[in-house]
Motif scaffolding. Structure first.
Motif, PDB file in Angstrom:
ATOM      1  N   ILE A  53      62.343  93.728  99.602  1.00 31.69           N
ATOM      2  CA  ILE A  53      61.653  92.536 100.037  1.00 31.69           C
ATOM      3  C   ILE A  53      61.735  91.404  98.741  1.00 31.69           C
ATOM      4  N   SER A  54      62.099  90.332  99.266  1.00 35.78           N
ATOM      5  CA  SER A  54      62.380  89.324  98.245  1.00 35.78           C
ATOM      6  C   SER A  54      61.082  88.608  98.096  1.00 35.78           C
ATOM      7  N   LEU A  55      60.829  88.368  96.652  1.00 39.74           N
ATOM      8  CA  LEU A  55      59.478  87.726  96.368  1.00 39.74           C
ATOM      9  C   LEU A  55      59.718  87.247  94.940  1.00 39.74           C
TER      10      LEU A  55
ATOM     11  N   HIS B  76      77.113  79.571 101.462  1.00 46.19           N
ATOM     12  CA  HIS B  76      75.736  79.978 101.010  1.00 46.19           C
ATOM     13  C   HIS B  76      75.651  81.501 100.954  1.00 46.19           C
ATOM     14  N   MET B  77      74.623  82.088 100.165  1.00 45.56           N
ATOM     15  CA  MET B  77      74.302  83.361 100.196  1.00 45.56           C
ATOM     16  C   MET B  77      73.827  83.985 101.597  1.00 45.56           C
ATOM     17  N   SER B  78      73.281  82.854 102.225  1.00 44.52           N
ATOM     18  CA  SER B  78      72.618  83.311 103.559  1.00 44.52           C
ATOM     19  C   SER B  78      73.821  83.580 104.670  1.00 44.52           C
TER      20      SER B  78
ATOM     21  N   ILE C 281      67.362  89.464  89.883  1.00 47.80           N
ATOM     22  CA  ILE C 281      68.643  89.175  89.953  1.00 47.80           C
ATOM     23  C   ILE C 281      69.034  87.896  89.528  1.00 47.80           C
ATOM     24  N   GLU C 282      70.033  87.894  88.740  1.00 50.76           N
ATOM     25  CA  GLU C 282      70.868  86.442  88.435  1.00 50.76           C
ATOM     26  C   GLU C 282      71.158  85.520  89.366  1.00 50.76           C
ATOM     27  N   THR C 283      70.845  84.337  89.319  1.00 49.24           N
ATOM     28  CA  THR C 283      71.390  83.435  90.373  1.00 49.24           C
ATOM     29  C   THR C 283      72.855  83.300  90.234  1.00 49.24           C
ATOM     30  N   MET C 284      73.394  83.182  91.494  1.00 48.13           N
ATOM     31  CA  MET C 284      74.716  83.134  91.846  1.00 48.13           C
ATOM     32  C   MET C 284      75.258  81.923  92.372  1.00 48.13           C
ATOM     33  N   PRO C 285      76.379  81.373  91.826  1.00 49.67           N
ATOM     34  CA  PRO C 285      76.873  80.188  92.123  1.00 49.67           C
ATOM     35  C   PRO C 285      77.618  80.209  93.736  1.00 49.67           C
TER      36      PRO C 285
ATOM     37  N   LEU D 126      67.215  97.616 104.862  1.00 47.72           N
ATOM     38  CA  LEU D 126      67.249  96.075 105.053  1.00 47.72           C
ATOM     39  C   LEU D 126      66.725  95.317 104.001  1.00 47.72           C
ATOM     40  N   THR D 127      67.418  94.063 103.766  1.00 49.96           N
ATOM     41  CA  THR D 127      66.649  93.054 102.972  1.00 49.96           C
ATOM     42  C   THR D 127      66.075  91.987 103.708  1.00 49.96           C
ATOM     43  N   THR D 128      64.840  91.279 103.360  1.00 47.67           N
ATOM     44  CA  THR D 128      63.942  90.877 104.044  1.00 47.67           C
ATOM     45  C   THR D 128      63.183  90.020 103.348  1.00 47.67           C
ATOM     46  N   ASN D 129      62.732  88.982 103.748  1.00 46.84           N
ATOM     47  CA  ASN D 129      61.739  87.934 102.881  1.00 46.84           C
ATOM     48  C   ASN D 129      60.471  88.646 103.306  1.00 46.84           C
TER      49      ASN D 129
ATOM     50  N   THR E 121      63.695  89.882  92.990  1.00 44.88           N
ATOM     51  CA  THR E 121      63.190  88.708  92.586  1.00 44.88           C
ATOM     52  C   THR E 121      64.536  88.033  91.624  1.00 44.88           C
ATOM     53  N   VAL E 122      64.911  86.727  92.027  1.00 45.51           N
ATOM     54  CA  VAL E 122      65.704  85.988  91.575  1.00 45.51           C
ATOM     55  C   VAL E 122      65.094  85.426  90.141  1.00 45.51           C
ATOM     56  N   ALA E 123      65.497  85.639  89.010  1.00 50.66           N
ATOM     57  CA  ALA E 123      65.154  85.093  87.791  1.00 50.66           C
ATOM     58  C   ALA E 123      65.706  83.510  87.570  1.00 50.66           C
TER      59      ALA E 123
ATOM     60  N   VAL F  18      65.153  77.505  97.523  1.00 52.47           N
ATOM     61  CA  VAL F  18      66.088  76.448  96.933  1.00 52.47           C
ATOM     62  C   VAL F  18      67.529  76.644  96.351  1.00 52.47           C
ATOM     63  N   TYR F  19      67.547  77.843  95.804  1.00 49.26           N
ATOM     64  CA  TYR F  19      68.665  78.474  95.151  1.00 49.26           C
ATOM     65  C   TYR F  19      69.836  78.996  96.136  1.00 49.26           C
ATOM     66  N   CYS F  20      69.132  79.019  97.359  1.00 50.29           N
ATOM     67  CA  CYS F  20      69.988  80.057  98.589  1.00 50.29           C
ATOM     68  C   CYS F  20      70.589  79.009  99.468  1.00 50.29           C
ATOM     69  N   MET F  21      69.780  78.201 100.003  1.00 50.15           N
ATOM     70  CA  MET F  21      70.078  77.004 101.089  1.00 50.15           C
ATOM     71  C   MET F  21      69.715  75.784 100.753  1.00 50.15           C
TER      72      MET F  21
ATOM     73  N   LEU G   7      71.185  95.815 106.621  1.00 51.10           N
ATOM     74  CA  LEU G   7      71.040  94.446 107.539  1.00 51.10           C
ATOM     75  C   LEU G   7      70.351  93.672 106.470  1.00 51.10           C
ATOM     76  N   THR G   8      71.118  92.451 106.441  1.00 48.99           N
ATOM     77  CA  THR G   8      70.565  91.188 105.567  1.00 48.99           C
ATOM     78  C   THR G   8      70.868  89.936 106.736  1.00 48.99           C
ATOM     79  N   GLY G   9      70.614  88.867 105.851  1.00 52.73           N
ATOM     80  CA  GLY G   9      70.841  87.743 106.593  1.00 52.73           C
ATOM     81  C   GLY G   9      71.193  86.505 105.960  1.00 52.73           C
ATOM     82  N   GLY G  10      70.739  85.229 106.022  1.00 49.23           N
ATOM     83  CA  GLY G  10      69.692  84.718 106.911  1.00 49.23           C
ATOM     84  C   GLY G  10      68.546  85.823 106.529  1.00 49.23           C
ATOM     85  N   GLU G  11      67.519  85.649 107.585  1.00 47.02           N
ATOM     86  CA  GLU G  11      66.499  86.595 107.655  1.00 47.02           C
ATOM     87  C   GLU G  11      66.629  87.675 108.844  1.00 47.02           C
ATOM     88  N   PRO G  12      66.965  88.793 108.384  1.00 42.92           N
ATOM     89  CA  PRO G  12      67.447  89.670 109.662  1.00 42.92           C
ATOM     90  C   PRO G  12      66.330  89.806 110.753  1.00 42.92           C
TER      91      PRO G  12
HETATM   92  N1  SAM Z   1      66.164  86.595 103.974  1.00 43.64           N
HETATM   93  C1  SAM Z   1      66.502  87.881 103.211  1.00 43.64           C
HETATM   94  C2  SAM Z   1      65.815  87.858 101.987  1.00 43.64           C
HETATM   95  O1  SAM Z   1      65.149  86.938 101.673  1.00 43.64           O
HETATM   96  O2  SAM Z   1      65.702  88.921 101.321  1.00 43.64           O
HETATM   97  C3  SAM Z   1      67.927  88.505 103.174  1.00 43.64           C
HETATM   98  C4  SAM Z   1      68.743  87.410 102.848  1.00 43.64           C
HETATM   99  S1  SAM Z   1      68.655  86.908 101.278  1.00 43.64           S
HETATM  100  C5  SAM Z   1      70.083  85.792 101.080  1.00 43.64           C
HETATM  101  C6  SAM Z   1      69.082  88.004 100.386  1.00 43.64           C
HETATM  102  C7  SAM Z   1      68.756  88.104  98.716  1.00 43.64           C
HETATM  103  O3  SAM Z   1      69.670  87.034  98.141  1.00 43.64           O
HETATM  104  C8  SAM Z   1      67.285  87.568  98.422  1.00 43.64           C
HETATM  105  O4  SAM Z   1      66.635  88.410  97.395  1.00 43.64           O
HETATM  106  C9  SAM Z   1      67.666  86.376  97.896  1.00 43.64           C
HETATM  107  O5  SAM Z   1      66.539  85.799  96.855  1.00 43.64           O
HETATM  108  C10 SAM Z   1      69.212  86.235  97.068  1.00 43.64           C
HETATM  109  N2  SAM Z   1      69.696  85.317  96.854  1.00 43.64           N
HETATM  110  C11 SAM Z   1      69.772  84.156  97.522  1.00 43.64           C
HETATM  111  N3  SAM Z   1      70.806  83.160  97.070  1.00 43.64           N
HETATM  112  C12 SAM Z   1      70.960  83.808  95.777  1.00 43.64           C
HETATM  113  C13 SAM Z   1      71.987  83.165  94.809  1.00 43.64           C
HETATM  114  N4  SAM Z   1      72.537  82.112  95.064  1.00 43.64           N
HETATM  115  N5  SAM Z   1      72.060  83.846  93.627  1.00 43.64           N
HETATM  116  C14 SAM Z   1      71.351  85.109  93.644  1.00 43.64           C
HETATM  117  N6  SAM Z   1      70.515  85.679  94.482  1.00 43.64           N
HETATM  118  C15 SAM Z   1      70.272  84.905  95.693  1.00 43.64           C
END
Ligand code: SAM
Length: 339
Positions: free
Chosen positions: A131-133, A333-335, A199-203, A107-110, A171-173, A38-41, A76-81
């Motif tokens: 790994i994002s969780l 977006h971050m993606s 991680i702090e949520t970024m605008p 890589l960074t992955t979900n 983990t995004v707090a 929800v905070y990403c896309m 490598l990152t994404g989206g989901e790489p």
């Molecule tokens: N799909 C992969 C994943 O989930 O790790 C890689 C891409 S994702 C954009 C990379 C990281 O960015 C994830 O840990 C995600 O939680 C974090 N992220 C996405 N939007 C964010 C935001 N607005 N502020 C902070 N972190 C964010």
């Protein structure tokens, strides 16, 4: 003999106008993702048509140019790489560059596709993955990701461990969403032998209610210290996190604080999107169109020159502010740029 270097000298390393050496490239290989955090896309993201994407060969070529110019670390990152079709071909071609200037490929992955790919990643030379969780609660996980199944990510984590990959959990707090669980996550990571990075949520990009989700990590760290002994370390992974060792678990916890403490002075990285746009800063719009350069028939020297030209425009830093009217600091977006 003259030692004057020119913009076409392939031996020239990338150094920005503020004297920072650029040694770390993050590549967003796709804007697509199988989750919709929800905070990403936003829920109704419009994804890019295939013709706009750099091919895997083009991505490899840009990475090679960066390695020639001193990049030692690729993420490598994404989206989901791991949802990009054929991505393992790219991982293998980049992995073949390890030891030839490249020191680390990660890589960074979900985690949803890791059960399928963990062994091949390890075989290609990957040693660490992020790994994002954001939660351990299945219902919460489904709510944060809009439709994800936590078991798929947990299975991915187990597969990565079985393949011998070191894992850091990202983990995004999020205020009122998972702030009551950060303690549990720290404990769980300790038991599983995993590092944790908050991680702090970024605008970035329009999403609903971000100003309500922002949680300063200075506050989180103070809370965690009531229960855990956090010992400051100088451990570095090349990224922006500051690490502590958790005395009770022996694992590390990192804090990425773009909002409460901007970390731009030591910035060593730039970001390539899947369309070949090179962003010089996660939180600014300065960019270079490397796809146009590639598709105009650039040779390696032209590409090297384009990189140097781009890095000459790297800004000093970002100025993220969570806007109460919920306006993002950057529209993408971050993606798009990759986290
Ligand atoms: N799909 C992969 C994943 O989930 O790790 C890689 C891409 S994702 C954009 C990379 C990281 O960015 C994830 O840990 C995600 O939680 C974090 N992220 C996405 N939007 C964010 C935001 N607005 N502020 C902070 N972190 C964010």
């Amino acid at each position: 003999m003259s030692t004057i270097t020119t913009f076409k000298d392939p031996a020239t390393k990338l150094v920005d106008p503020f004297g920072r050496a650029i040694t770390y490239l993050r590549i967003s290989v796709t804007d697509r993702c199988d989750l919709r955090c929800v905070y990403c896309m936003s829920e109704d993201m419009a994804f890019l048509p295939k013709k706009d994407l750099l091919t895997l060969e083009e991505l490899d070529r840009v990475a090679a140019a960066f390695i020639r110019a001193g990049t030692t670390k690729l993420r490598l990152t994404g989206g989901e790489p791991l949802v990009r079709r054929g991505v393992m071909t790219l991982v293998q071609s980049l992995g073949a560059r390890l030891g030839q200037g490249l020191e680390e490929l990660t890589l960074t992955t979900n985690g949803t596709q890791l059960a399928q790919h963990a062994q091949a990643l390890r075989a290609a030379g990957v040693r660490r993955v992020n790994i994002s969780l954001d939660t351990l609660d299945p219902t919460r996980f489904a709510a944060i990701t809009r439709w994800g199944r936590i078991e798929q990510t947990l299975e991915g984590i187990r597969a990565a461990q079985a393949a011998g990959l070191a894992i850091k959990i990202n983990t995004v707090a999020l205020k009122d969403v998972n702030e009551d669980e950060l303690d549990t996550l720290l404990e769980w990571c300790g038991r599983q032998g995993l590092d944790l990075c908050l991680i702090e949520t970024m605008p970035m990009g329009e999403v609903v209610g971000r100003s309500d989700q922002y949680l300063p990590l200075s506050m989180v760290r103070a809370r965690l210290r009531r229960r855990w002994t956090l010992e400051a370390t100088d451990y570095q992974t090349g990224g922006p996190a500051r690490y502590y060792t958790v005395a009770e678990t022996g694992r590390r916890i990192g804090f990425i604080t773009p909002m409460t403490h901007n970390f731009c002075e030591g910035c060593n990285r730039v970001r390539l999107t899947c369309t070949g746009t090179l962003y010089m800063c996660l939180g600014q719009d300065d960019q270079a169109d490397l796809r146009a350069v590639l598709r105009a028939g650039a040779d390696d020297a032209d590409l090297d020159a384009a990189l140097r030209d781009a890095i000459a425009h790297k800004p000093k830093g970002h100025d993220f502010v969570i806007d109460r009217r919920n306006r993002p600091a950057v529209a993408r977006h971050m993606s798009v740029t990759g986290g």
